[in-house]
Write a protein that holds these residues in place. Sequence first.
Motif, short mmCIF file in Angstrom:
data_model
loop_
_atom_site.label_atom_id
_atom_site.label_comp_id
_atom_site.label_asym_id
_atom_site.label_seq_id
_atom_site.Cartn_x
_atom_site.Cartn_y
_atom_site.Cartn_z
N VAL A 117 -22.12 7.15 -48.82
CA VAL A 117 -21.53 8.45 -49.18
C VAL A 117 -22.23 9.53 -48.35
O VAL A 117 -23.32 9.99 -48.70
N PRO A 118 -21.61 9.94 -47.23
CA PRO A 118 -22.26 10.95 -46.38
C PRO A 118 -22.08 12.38 -46.89
O PRO A 118 -22.75 13.29 -46.42
N LEU A 119 -21.13 12.57 -47.83
CA LEU A 119 -20.86 13.93 -48.31
C LEU A 119 -20.55 13.90 -49.79
O LEU A 119 -19.71 13.12 -50.26
N ALA A 120 -21.24 14.76 -50.55
CA ALA A 120 -20.97 14.94 -51.97
C ALA A 120 -20.72 16.42 -52.22
O ALA A 120 -21.32 17.29 -51.58
N ILE A 121 -19.81 16.71 -53.14
CA ILE A 121 -19.48 18.09 -53.50
C ILE A 121 -19.73 18.25 -54.99
O ILE A 121 -19.14 17.53 -55.81
N ASP A 122 -20.63 19.15 -55.33
CA ASP A 122 -21.01 19.36 -56.73
C ASP A 122 -21.44 18.05 -57.39
O ASP A 122 -21.09 17.77 -58.55
N GLY A 123 -22.16 17.24 -56.63
CA GLY A 123 -22.67 15.99 -57.17
C GLY A 123 -21.67 14.86 -57.20
O GLY A 123 -22.01 13.75 -57.62
N ARG A 124 -20.44 15.09 -56.74
CA ARG A 124 -19.41 14.05 -56.74
C ARG A 124 -19.17 13.56 -55.32
O ARG A 124 -19.04 14.37 -54.40
N PRO A 125 -19.08 12.23 -55.11
CA PRO A 125 -18.81 11.72 -53.76
C PRO A 125 -17.49 12.24 -53.23
O PRO A 125 -16.45 12.12 -53.89
N ALA A 126 -17.51 12.84 -52.05
CA ALA A 126 -16.29 13.36 -51.44
C ALA A 126 -15.75 12.42 -50.37
O ALA A 126 -14.55 12.34 -50.15
N LEU A 127 -16.65 11.72 -49.70
CA LEU A 127 -16.26 10.73 -48.69
C LEU A 127 -17.05 9.45 -48.94
O LEU A 127 -18.20 9.49 -49.37
N ARG A 128 -16.41 8.33 -48.63
CA ARG A 128 -17.07 7.04 -48.85
C ARG A 128 -16.63 6.07 -47.75
O ARG A 128 -15.44 5.94 -47.47
N PHE A 129 -17.60 5.40 -47.13
CA PHE A 129 -17.31 4.43 -46.08
C PHE A 129 -18.04 3.12 -46.36
O PHE A 129 -19.18 3.13 -46.85
N ALA A 130 -17.40 2.00 -46.04
CA ALA A 130 -18.07 0.71 -46.14
C ALA A 130 -18.97 0.53 -44.92
O ALA A 130 -18.55 0.75 -43.79
N ASN A 131 -20.20 0.15 -45.16
CA ASN A 131 -21.15 -0.08 -44.08
C ASN A 131 -20.82 -1.42 -43.41
O ASN A 131 -20.96 -2.48 -44.02
N HIS A 132 -20.36 -1.37 -42.17
CA HIS A 132 -19.92 -2.58 -41.48
C HIS A 132 -21.06 -3.36 -40.81
O HIS A 132 -20.80 -4.35 -40.12
N TRP A 133 -22.31 -2.92 -41.02
CA TRP A 133 -23.44 -3.73 -40.58
C TRP A 133 -23.69 -4.73 -41.70
O TRP A 133 -24.45 -4.49 -42.63
N ILE A 134 -23.04 -5.86 -41.63
CA ILE A 134 -23.06 -6.86 -42.69
C ILE A 134 -24.46 -7.46 -42.79
O ILE A 134 -25.04 -7.88 -41.78
N GLY A 135 -25.01 -7.51 -44.00
CA GLY A 135 -26.35 -8.06 -44.16
C GLY A 135 -26.80 -8.05 -45.60
O GLY A 135 -26.01 -7.85 -46.52
N ILE A 136 -28.09 -8.28 -45.81
CA ILE A 136 -28.70 -8.28 -47.13
C ILE A 136 -29.46 -6.97 -47.28
O ILE A 136 -30.40 -6.70 -46.54
#
Length: 332
Positions: free
Chosen positions: A292-311
């Motif tokens: 979540v690179p951006l939150a507005i008033d504490g709420r996630p505004a944008l969300r991306f899946a991290n494509h660096w697959i790993g543990i």
Amino acid sequence: MEQYPFPGERACSALAGQAFPPACRAKRSYLPFALALLVPCAWGQYAGSEACRGCHEAQFAAHAKTGHAKALSRSDRKPGEWAFGAGVQAITFVSQADEDSYIEHGLSYYKATKSMALTPGHRSPEGERYRTFDPGAAIFRCFQCHATGPLKLAAGSRIEPSELGVQCESCHGPGAEHATSQRPIKNPKRLSAAELNDACGQCHRKPAAAGADTDWSNPWNARHQPLYLSQSACFRNSKGALSCLTCHAAHTELSRDSASYNRRCAGCHVKPKHRAAVAEQSCVGCHMPSVVPLAIDGRPALRFANHWIGIYSGNSLKPASSTSRRPTSPRP
């Protein structure tokens, strides 16, 4: 001048993000040069997606519902003339300020919060101004990735895309000859995984070049999927088989079904050994955690899946380790 199927491969130095020749940097000098680069040439004419519809009705209908197809539209709301983004996550507005410049407005609409807030990368609501004929061609590259076919310049140096959104010929290349004579057309499925990821990376950011410095701690970089995928042990150990199309269908909307991704993972990791109980958690939920690179008033505004697959451990944006077992090549 040739025209290529993938945006970053075009011979046009402006659209490829390279500098105009020094002699062309005065507007009166490089305007004819830019016009020559933007208008269609005789070879490799674009037909428009409607020309594909007659023979490929199913693909056309499915693709029309995707975010790619709606990546650019003329805005019917303030503050902008153009709406960049399908609205799946956000919409950023762009307008022509005058003959010499465009403005990316400082407020974008975020679907998750149903509100307007600062555009990513902006420090104030006033927006960022881009010179129309800047040597870096930033505004041209924005239109280039959100539209299909050659860009044209209308009266007043107004940018006019040939077709709005990322349509058939963005990936398959100019299709006029194919539509009229059935001559073969580019098929991305025939590309190697590395070539395909490079093709998607023309707009979603290519894998990093050797020695390139990337700030992996910056959450905004997680939106560059090919860049992160290229770092994964899954990608490196797949012997060139793992690509964007391994998990994502080319002509349909992005799947939100975790079970479909679990099946893709199981194509290589048949009997994974987990160090802790995983219960009903999905593969993606653990090994490609949301960023979540951006939150507005504490709420996630944008969300991306991290494509660096790993543990992963904690909130790290880099995996603590990768799977030790070398997987087999993905099943088709």
